[in-house]
Design an enzyme around this catalytic site. Structure first.
Site, PDB file in Angstrom:
ATOM      1  N   ASP A 307      11.129  23.860  45.462  1.00 12.13           N
ATOM      2  CA  ASP A 307      12.548  23.869  45.829  1.00 12.13           C
ATOM      3  C   ASP A 307      13.048  25.312  45.724  1.00 12.13           C
ATOM      4  O   ASP A 307      12.825  25.982  44.711  1.00 12.13           O
ATOM      5  CB  ASP A 307      13.325  22.952  44.875  1.00 12.13           C
ATOM      6  CG  ASP A 307      14.808  22.949  45.174  1.00 12.13           C
ATOM      7  OD1 ASP A 307      15.561  23.604  44.437  1.00 12.13           O
ATOM      8  OD2 ASP A 307      15.217  22.320  46.160  1.00 12.13           O
ATOM      9  N   LEU A 308      13.706  25.788  46.788  1.00 15.46           N
ATOM     10  CA  LEU A 308      14.182  27.174  46.779  1.00 15.46           C
ATOM     11  C   LEU A 308      15.407  27.317  45.882  1.00 15.46           C
ATOM     12  O   LEU A 308      16.289  26.454  45.872  1.00 15.46           O
ATOM     13  CB  LEU A 308      14.531  27.626  48.197  1.00 15.46           C
ATOM     14  CG  LEU A 308      13.389  27.614  49.221  1.00 15.46           C
ATOM     15  CD1 LEU A 308      13.873  28.172  50.549  1.00 15.46           C
ATOM     16  CD2 LEU A 308      12.198  28.418  48.718  1.00 15.46           C
ATOM     17  N   ASP A 351      15.728  22.646  51.818  1.00 13.03           N
ATOM     18  CA  ASP A 351      14.954  23.774  51.279  1.00 13.03           C
ATOM     19  C   ASP A 351      13.854  23.279  50.350  1.00 13.03           C
ATOM     20  O   ASP A 351      13.465  23.957  49.412  1.00 13.03           O
ATOM     21  CB  ASP A 351      15.873  24.761  50.547  1.00 13.03           C
ATOM     22  CG  ASP A 351      16.612  24.116  49.382  1.00 13.03           C
ATOM     23  OD1 ASP A 351      16.570  22.866  49.269  1.00 13.03           O
ATOM     24  OD2 ASP A 351      17.220  24.848  48.583  1.00 13.03           O
TER      25      ASP A 351
END
Length: 430
Positions: A307-308, A351
């Site tokens: 996960d960004l 994302d």
């Protein structure tokens, strides 16, 4: 939006999208009425209804009324993936919107698969009709030779499909121009030569083996899809049917083959499959493709769930266009890290990304892969002249055996990722 009103609105948009791609057998009013009927089922399905075949039926319906142009597929897929969501959802704040979008993507994929299957079915039906006409004409040769020969010649020379005859020694008796062109030959150069000589050693595949069985009298017919490699490197996909023609004494006199060039159809099917199974922005496999891969993965299984961090701030500050470019760079970096270890990288939404390692050799190499992914992603990146930095949180999960529910794999890695993210918030030095 009222379902009946919504179905007519969606039908009008769909009809607008299809306008001009082909010459359908229906007028505009009939097209809208036809689409409105199926749109009711699509809206119900995207809202959680129980009709799993609705998108494929819609595809078969379009093919049946002569929508056979590839543009009809791409335009219809856009309608199902976007316009259907807008019509079915109760505005942008509808809490069911994410589920509606996921179902719409699934319906679009089903439509693409159904369109390809319906197109193949229509092509095969035309092929069978041609083969039946050729066989009828050929088998009347003894009793009504003059008439049947004329009929056979007309069908043979004028057919848009390839037709050829082979004697019981495996030599070509004759062929029409369409068949010769498929094989990179001319009608004048093929008669008298063996099939093996014409095809060349690179094309002596399953279809040739079946032909040999027919020549030996061990088989009456076969049908298969095969590929023909030309000397210039081109590959032609051919749908081939062959049947034995018997004389009045019951013995096999010769073999007749009918071939259809399905190269464009196969390319369309491959493109539709790719579009339905890959993220349009990054080109990575999408969520449905990932879950299908997980269901057949070879254990032991290793998963990195990624996960960004800070991506929302990039979108808010620089806009979604820059955000999209960041996602494409992230995807490229993930591919570079995953490729040497033969890992499967996918974008599963927003994302969030996932990397699958089949035949994983243990938790230690899995953790090493996670570190390499993290190191690649935290490197500053330049997008349209802006130097940006994006972080990432990665959770890993290792399974010696594939669990009964593939969701367990993703949930375990997801939970590990959030634990790591929370630990980092409590202790930034980590």
């Amino acid at each position: 939006m009222d379902e009946a009103v919504g179905s007519w609105e969606l039908a009008r948009r769909w009809a607008d999208a299809l306008d001009g791609v082909v010459a359908p057998t229906l007028n505009r009013t009939q097209i809208e009425e036809m689409l409105a009927a199926v749109c009711i089922g699509l809206i119900d399905a995207v809202r959680g209804g129980e009709d799993p075949d609705i998108a494929r039926r819609a595809a078969r319906m379009l093919v049946a009324v002569n929508y056979r142009d590839p543009a009809a597929v791409s335009r219809s897929v856009r309608i199902l993936a976007a316009e259907l969501v807008e019509v079915a959802a109760d505005g942008p704040d509808d809490p069911a919107l994410p589920r509606i979008r996921d179902r719409a993507i699934g319906l679009a994929a089903d439509f693409a698969a159904g369109f390809t299957a319906a197109l193949r079915g229509a092509s095969l039906e035309e092929q069978e009709q041609t083969l039946a006409a050729v066989l009828d004409a050929a088998q009347e040769a003894d009793t009504r030779r003059a008439l049947s020969e004329a009929r056979f010649e007309a069908v043979f020379d004028g057919a848009l499909v390839g037709i050829g005859t082979v004697d019981m020694t495996g030599r070509v008796v004759n062929c029409n121009a369409t068949m010769a062109q498929m094989l990179g030959q001319t009608p004048e150069t093929m008669p008298g030569r063996t099939v093996a000589d014409i095809l060349g050693p690179q094309n002596l595949t399953f279809a040739f083996e079946q032909l040999q069985l027919m020549v030996a009298g061990e088989s009456e017919s076969f049908r298969t899809e095969t590929e023909h490699l030309h000397t210039d490197g081109r590959v032609t996909a051919i749908d081939l049917s062959m049947s034995a023609v018997r004389g009045t004494d019951g013995g096999i006199e010769f073999l007749i083959g009918v071939a259809v060039d399905v190269t464009e159809r196969k390319q369309l099917a491959d493109q539709l499959w790719h579009d339905a199974n890959h993220d349009a922005l990054t080109g990575l496999p999408n969520r449905p493709h990932l879950f299908n891969r997980l269901a057949h993965a070879r254990s032991p299984i290793g998963i990195c769930y990624l996960d960004l961090d800070g991506f929302k701030e990039i979108n808010d500050l620089w806009g979604h266009a820059i955000g999209d470019r960041v996602l494409t760079v992230v995807a490229d970096r993930m591919r570079e890290v995953a490729r040497p270890v033969d890992a499967f990288a996918a974008r599963i939404g927003g994302d969030e990304f996932l990397v699958l390692v089949e035949n994983c050799s243990g938790e230690t190499p899995l953790a090493r892969l996670a570190d390499e992914l993290l190191a690649a992603l935290i490197e500053p990146l330049e997008v349209d002249g802006h130097m940006l930095a994006v972080g990432a949180s990665i959770g890993t999960a290792y399974f010696a055996e594939l669990p009964s529910e593939v969701d367990e794999l993703v949930h375990a890695a997801d939970a590990a990722m959030y634990r790591k993210k929370n630990d980092t918030r409590r202790d930034p030095a980590r």
